[in-house]
Design a protein around this motif. Structure first.
Motif, PDB file in Angstrom:
ATOM      1  N   ILE A   8       0.580  -1.553  -0.411  1.00 22.87           N
ATOM      2  CA  ILE A   8      -0.537   0.157  -0.258  1.00 22.87           C
ATOM      3  C   ILE A   8       0.690   1.309  -0.186  1.00 22.87           C
ATOM      4  N   GLN A   9       2.065   1.760   1.096  1.00 29.60           N
ATOM      5  CA  GLN A   9       2.430   1.993   1.120  1.00 29.60           C
ATOM      6  C   GLN A   9       3.754   2.733  -0.359  1.00 29.60           C
ATOM      7  N   ALA A  10       3.628   1.642  -0.829  1.00 34.00           N
ATOM      8  CA  ALA A  10       4.411   2.115  -2.059  1.00 34.00           C
ATOM      9  C   ALA A  10       3.331   2.587  -3.157  1.00 34.00           C
ATOM     10  N   HIS A  11       2.692   1.631  -3.495  1.00 32.67           N
ATOM     11  CA  HIS A  11       1.210   2.203  -4.453  1.00 32.67           C
ATOM     12  C   HIS A  11       1.005   4.267  -3.592  1.00 32.67           C
ATOM     13  N   LEU A  12       1.312   4.544  -2.274  1.00 37.09           N
ATOM     14  CA  LEU A  12       0.941   5.624  -2.485  1.00 37.09           C
ATOM     15  C   LEU A  12       1.815   6.452  -2.850  1.00 37.09           C
ATOM     16  N   ARG A  13       2.887   6.500  -2.166  1.00 41.26           N
ATOM     17  CA  ARG A  13       4.172   7.285  -3.081  1.00 41.26           C
ATOM     18  C   ARG A  13       3.992   7.565  -4.063  1.00 41.26           C
ATOM     19  N   ALA A  14       3.598   6.455  -5.004  1.00 42.75           N
ATOM     20  CA  ALA A  14       4.062   6.233  -6.788  1.00 42.75           C
ATOM     21  C   ALA A  14       2.154   7.256  -6.627  1.00 42.75           C
ATOM     22  N   VAL A  15       1.237   7.003  -6.176  1.00 45.01           N
ATOM     23  CA  VAL A  15       0.284   7.964  -6.702  1.00 45.01           C
ATOM     24  C   VAL A  15       0.232   9.441  -6.160  1.00 45.01           C
ATOM     25  N   ARG A  16       0.959   9.875  -5.649  1.00 40.07           N
ATOM     26  CA  ARG A  16       1.507  11.216  -4.784  1.00 40.07           C
ATOM     27  C   ARG A  16       2.560  11.670  -5.590  1.00 40.07           C
ATOM     28  N   ALA A  17       3.899  11.041  -6.293  1.00 37.80           N
ATOM     29  CA  ALA A  17       4.701  11.749  -7.115  1.00 37.80           C
ATOM     30  C   ALA A  17       3.742  12.373  -8.184  1.00 37.80           C
ATOM     31  N   GLN A  18       2.605  12.091  -8.030  1.00 39.65           N
ATOM     32  CA  GLN A  18       2.463  12.709  -9.614  1.00 39.65           C
ATOM     33  C   GLN A  18       1.697  13.912  -8.692  1.00 39.65           C
ATOM     34  N   ARG A  19       1.337  14.228  -7.585  1.00 42.77           N
ATOM     35  CA  ARG A  19       0.106  15.694  -7.210  1.00 42.77           C
ATOM     36  C   ARG A  19       1.434  16.432  -6.425  1.00 42.77           C
ATOM     37  N   VAL A  20       0.533  17.679  -6.765  1.00 47.81           N
ATOM     38  CA  VAL A  20       1.825  18.763  -6.039  1.00 47.81           C
ATOM     39  C   VAL A  20       1.449  18.389  -4.334  1.00 47.81           C
ATOM     40  N   SER A  21       2.663  17.828  -3.821  1.00 41.81           N
ATOM     41  CA  SER A  21       2.556  18.377  -2.520  1.00 41.81           C
ATOM     42  C   SER A  21       3.442  18.391  -1.659  1.00 41.81           C
ATOM     43  N   ASP A  22       4.906  18.793  -2.190  1.00 38.07           N
ATOM     44  CA  ASP A  22       6.100  19.232  -2.287  1.00 38.07           C
ATOM     45  C   ASP A  22       5.451  21.060  -1.498  1.00 38.07           C
ATOM     46  N   PRO A  23       5.919  21.167   0.110  1.00 41.55           N
ATOM     47  CA  PRO A  23       5.714  22.037   0.761  1.00 41.55           C
ATOM     48  C   PRO A  23       6.127  23.248   0.037  1.00 41.55           C
ATOM     49  N   ALA A  24       7.080  23.073  -0.439  1.00 44.90           N
ATOM     50  CA  ALA A  24       8.335  24.381  -0.893  1.00 44.90           C
ATOM     51  C   ALA A  24       7.215  24.926  -2.624  1.00 44.90           C
ATOM     52  N   ILE A  25       6.712  23.668  -2.968  1.00 48.11           N
ATOM     53  CA  ILE A  25       6.430  24.380  -4.163  1.00 48.11           C
ATOM     54  C   ILE A  25       4.919  24.404  -3.836  1.00 48.11           C
ATOM     55  N   LEU A  26       4.338  23.894  -3.091  1.00 45.71           N
ATOM     56  CA  LEU A  26       2.680  24.250  -2.590  1.00 45.71           C
ATOM     57  C   LEU A  26       2.762  26.728  -1.981  1.00 45.71           C
ATOM     58  N   ALA A  27       4.022  25.994  -1.339  1.00 45.89           N
ATOM     59  CA  ALA A  27       3.468  27.221  -0.827  1.00 45.89           C
ATOM     60  C   ALA A  27       4.281  29.019  -1.754  1.00 45.89           C
ATOM     61  N   GLN A  28       5.055  28.434  -3.006  1.00 44.30           N
ATOM     62  CA  GLN A  28       5.200  29.026  -4.391  1.00 44.30           C
ATOM     63  C   GLN A  28       3.733  29.740  -4.737  1.00 44.30           C
ATOM     64  N   HIS A  29       2.609  28.453  -5.013  1.00 47.62           N
ATOM     65  CA  HIS A  29       1.581  28.812  -5.079  1.00 47.62           C
ATOM     66  C   HIS A  29       0.927  29.104  -4.648  1.00 47.62           C
ATOM     67  N   VAL A  30       0.720  29.272  -3.677  1.00 44.40           N
ATOM     68  CA  VAL A  30       0.162  29.998  -1.985  1.00 44.40           C
ATOM     69  C   VAL A  30       0.220  31.443  -2.317  1.00 44.40           C
ATOM     70  N   ASP A  31       1.745  32.443  -2.469  1.00 39.60           N
ATOM     71  CA  ASP A  31       2.258  33.144  -2.519  1.00 39.60           C
ATOM     72  C   ASP A  31       1.792  34.066  -3.668  1.00 39.60           C
ATOM     73  N   GLN A  32       1.912  33.505  -4.577  1.00 34.15           N
ATOM     74  CA  GLN A  32       1.221  33.964  -6.292  1.00 34.15           C
ATOM     75  C   GLN A  32      -0.281  34.006  -5.646  1.00 34.15           C
ATOM     76  N   VAL A  33      -0.763  32.618  -5.141  1.00 34.36           N
ATOM     77  CA  VAL A  33      -2.667  33.244  -5.008  1.00 34.36           C
ATOM     78  C   VAL A  33      -2.253  35.072  -3.923  1.00 34.36           C
ATOM     79  N   LEU A  34      -1.931  35.382  -3.699  1.00 33.20           N
ATOM     80  CA  LEU A  34      -1.668  35.901  -1.940  1.00 33.20           C
ATOM     81  C   LEU A  34      -1.930  37.475  -2.970  1.00 33.20           C
ATOM     82  N   GLU A  35      -0.439  37.215  -3.174  1.00 28.67           N
ATOM     83  CA  GLU A  35       0.267  38.319  -4.258  1.00 28.67           C
ATOM     84  C   GLU A  35      -1.122  39.534  -4.680  1.00 28.67           C
ATOM     85  N   HIS A  36      -1.952  38.299  -6.007  1.00 27.13           N
ATOM     86  CA  HIS A  36      -2.350  38.353  -6.641  1.00 27.13           C
ATOM     87  C   HIS A  36      -3.456  39.261  -6.529  1.00 27.13           C
ATOM     88  N   TYR A  37      -4.597  38.903  -5.303  1.00 30.34           N
ATOM     89  CA  TYR A  37      -4.944  39.313  -4.545  1.00 30.34           C
ATOM     90  C   TYR A  37      -4.905  40.304  -3.331  1.00 30.34           C
TER      91      TYR A  37
END
Ligand code: ATP
Ligand code: MG
Length: 745
Positions: A670-699
């Protein structure tokens, strides 16, 4: 000039004439909603007219927010209005305007009228002003403040604007004629004092213009040529013209009025709709029973159907009321060609085909578009010994003219064969819970019983448990009045919580529209459906089923309750469901599979029983196809581990489903599958933080509003981030990241 010959109305005649005479070389119209609620079907009429004129004549249609009242207007309504108009298919290009942005110009023009002796500050109270207005038959009286000098008025008006006076203590009025036959002309109010924060201008202003003063001048600022409104504004037209004349504005817009769009059994007043929402009589502005565009959209109605209705009712000067059947007709007309046909049983009654051999499942090929021979596309419909038919398609004691199944009678199963009902099983209470039927191959033989009709059905094991919601008119009264809350239709929502649908729906996108054969048009509720539960909305039934409620029926002020519609179960089934705390739909799905109960028992030792059951019924069993539970490459314990991961929020439901699919294919932890599934999603906190910053800047504006106390905006930011990552991130994670960023900002 007029490209489409079928739409001719008095407004188009006026425009044709204006273009022919050269009064205008291009037209400009506007749609001016006030952002104090969501758009409703009446607004659809007005916007279809205005945007339609612009498109037809190659002109412009402006979207102007008529936002002059700080007490009721909100940014979220602006957003909703734009979303709904875009959905309807309208595009205003760069022409998005706000009356409140014209406040400085309106103020300057008001000062000009004061200087010309055409406006004055009145210290009378609201009540005194009303008393002095007179009546239709009696002229009004002049205010004691009417003769103030321009200089004094200018000074007072400046002090009003500077915030020196309390709400209600002074107003600015146009100085016209207190004896005018049209009461609108008796020194109408132009400005009032209102110390309130405006959602857009914040605290820049404490005086706010009235509609008549703001509207025509906004039209002039935008070079509108034809300002189209509803009939109740006909008496305002003289004032509209007076202001433009007094300011000498040229070229100038002209106002034209047409009849409001009304619909029977509903209300088209934002004020009343807002009350329904705020007092919880419906599930929000987008409740599928609401006449709002958001409600109609969620219900599954297409923008084309709404536009077609608006065009077909025409544009006239005579008030009329549209019957709900006209809307239903427009919807069916549109969906007939886009809806795939499938079978769904709302209230299932099990049948056993006693002469069907063992466990075999056949896949029947059935066309999706049987009504259109030129259109390809079919689905496989599983059929086995155990089927489900509609409870209402069987009658032990049939009424006259009943053309479905009766004891000893025959009926055709759609896409399959003819069956005969040989035996009826009943529980202790005498309720029918199962039919024993024989498949008949040669019904044409002489002496065979007559086939009474064709009914729909689904396979008991492979069909998916779903919830189906049918909607009826929100009001029982054709013209809900001021007492509309006591005229709510108590059965405007009926929930079929144990419906079953063909498994093919898994193969189509979530926003697919279907015709459930013999029932109506449906689609999956985009807001309520969760990955682990499908909810289908009835967009429109195939036939109008509305029955006028009997007058004796008391209509309460209660929230219209959902009528639950539970199937008849055997005593043993009921006991088992109760013991396990399961809903009928989920429990029966589990019991119908060989080894299902045992698998569930084992899984529920390690996972929350409810979750184990939901995941089995909604994800695992439908994915089995015709394999047995015993053939799975994992056991109940592993399944329970996955369910618990989701329950404990260590994985999202989405991730859980992807992992389950991988587990079924075989191999891996299960853990291996979960890792594989997550690899395809945005969950890296640093990348997410960039998106958040851009949104807050825009608004940035809204971030400021958030820090001023509008904490509801947090949800908006989360939504924007999710939109950026196209949903490929965990909402919980995004929420945490947004909150952290807001604390920093
Ligand atoms: P409501 O009473 O629902 O608030 P409104 O007229 O105050 O209606 P607005 O937001 O000011 O709502 O309306 C925007 C535009 O839509 C206006 O031009 C208005 O005339 C038009 N409109 C509103 N309701 C209808 C209707 N039932 N039929 C046709 N046009 C309508
Ligand atoms: Mg209005």
């Amino acid at each position: 000039m007029n490209k489409s010959a079928e739409v001719r109305d008095f407004i188009r005649s006026i425009i044709d004439e204006d273009l022919r005479c050269g009064t205008h070389s291009r037209i400009a119209v506007r749609f001016p909603p006030e952002p104090n609620g969501y758009l409703h079907i009446g607004h659809a009429k007005s916007s279809t007219l205005n945007f339609g004129l612009a498109a037809q004549y190659g002109g412009r249609c402006h979207l102007r927010f008529d936002d002059t009242n700080p007490l009721t207007e909100e940014q979220r309504y602006v957003d909703a209005i734009k979303r709904d108009l875009r959905w309807l298919g309208f595009d205003w290009g760069p022409h998005e305007y706000y009356a409140s942005d014209y406040f400085p110009q309106l103020y300057a023009w008001a000062c000009e009228l004061i200087r010309k002796g055409l406006a004055y500050v009145d210290d009378s109270s609201e009540e005194q002003i009303r008393d002095m207005r007179g009546t239709v038959n009696q002229p009004g009286r002049e205010s004691p403040f009417r003769e103030r000098s321009p200089a004094e008025n200018l000074e007072l008006f400046e002090r009003m604007r500077a915030g020196e006076f309390a709400d209600g203590s002074r107003v600015l009025r146009a100085r016209i004629d207190m004896a005018h036959a049209n009461m609108k002309m008796r020194d109408p109010l132009m400005y009032r004092v209102r110390h309130a924060t405006h959602y857009r201008q914040v605290d820049d202003w404490c005086i706010y213009p009235f509609y008549d003063w703001a509207h025509g001048q906004s039209d002039a600022i935008e070079n509108i040529t034809h300002s189209i409104c509803t009939l109740e504004f006909a008496t305002n037209r003289v004032l509209y013209d007076w202001y433009l004349d007094a300011l000498g504005l040229n070229p100038r817009p002209r106002q034209y009025e047409f009849a409001r769009f009304n619909m029977a059994y509903t209300i088209t007043s934002k004020r009343k709709l807002r009350q329904l929402v705020q007092e919880g009589f419906v599930d929000g502005w987008n409740d599928p029973r609401m006449p709002t565009l958001a409600g109609l959209r969620r219900r599954g109605v297409t923008p084309e159907a709404i536009r077609n209705l608006c065009i077909s009712v025409g544009t006239t000067k005579v008030d009329s009321t549209c019957e709900p059947e006209q809307l239903a007709f427009a919807i069916r007309n549109d969906l007939n060609r886009r809806a795939r046909r499938v079978m769904c049983v709302l209230n299932p009654l099990p049948i056993v085909l006693t002469n069907w051999s063992g466990d075999a499942t056949t896949l029947l090929e059935a066309p999706h578009w049987p009504h259109d021979i030129d259109r390809e596309g079919s689905r496989k419909v599983p059929l086995s010994r155990h089927l489900l038919i509609e409870r209402s398609d069987f009658a032990e004691d049939p009424p006259k003219g009943f053309r479905r199944l009766i004891p000893g009678g025959t009926v055709r199963l759609r896409h399959a064969f003819v069956i005969r009902c040989d035996r009826v099983d009943k529980d202790h209470a005498g309720r029918v819970f199962r039919l024993h039927c024989t498949r008949l191959d040669r019904v044409q033989q002489s002496g065979a019983p007559k086939v009474r009709g064709t009914i729909h059905w689904v396979d008991a094991r492979t069909s998916l448990p779903v919830e189906v919601r049918s909607y009826d008119r929100l009001f029982s009264a054709a013209e809900p009045g001021e007492q509309f809350l006591s005229e709510l239709n108590p059965s405007s929502l009926v929930v079929h919580n144990s419906a079953r649908i063909e498994p093919c729906v898994r193969d189509y996108p979530a926003d697919t529209r279907y015709q459930f054969i013999r029932l109506g048009y449906y689609w999956q509720d985009p807001d309520f459906s969760r990955p682990d539960s499908r909810i289908y909305n009835c967009i429109v039934p195939l036939r109008d089923s509305w029955k006028k409620p009997k007058p004796a029926q008391p209509a309460g002020r209660d929230r219209p309750a959902a009528l639950q519609d539970t199937p008849a179960l055997t005593a043993a089934e009921q006991a088992w469901l109760m013991e396990n705390g399961l809903s009928a739909a989920v429990g029966l799905a589990i019991r119908q599979v060989e080894g299902g109960e045992e698998f569930y028992r084992q899984a529920s030792r390690k996972a929350r029983p409810q979750s184990a059951a939901n995941w089995m019924a909604n994800h695992l069993l439908p994915a089995l196809n015709n394999n047995s539970l015993a053939a799975l490459p994992f056991d109940a314990a592993a399944f329970a581990t996955l369910v618990s991961l989701v329950d404990q929020k260590k994985a999202t439901a989405d991730e859980g489903r992807a992992v389950l699919a991988a587990m079924i294919t075989g191999g891996g932890t299960i853990q291996a599958h979960l890792r594989a599934v997550r690899a395809q999603r945005v969950s890296d906190p640093a990348i997410l933080a960039q998106h958040v910053d851009q949104v807050l800047e825009h608004y940035a504006d809204r971030v400021r509003a958030y820090h001023k106390g509008k904490h509801g905006l947090a949800g908006f930011f989360v939504g924007q981030v999710l939109k950026r990552v196209r949903g490929q991130a965990s909402p919980h994670q995004v929420k945490a990241a947004v909150e952290a960023a807001l604390r920093r900002a």
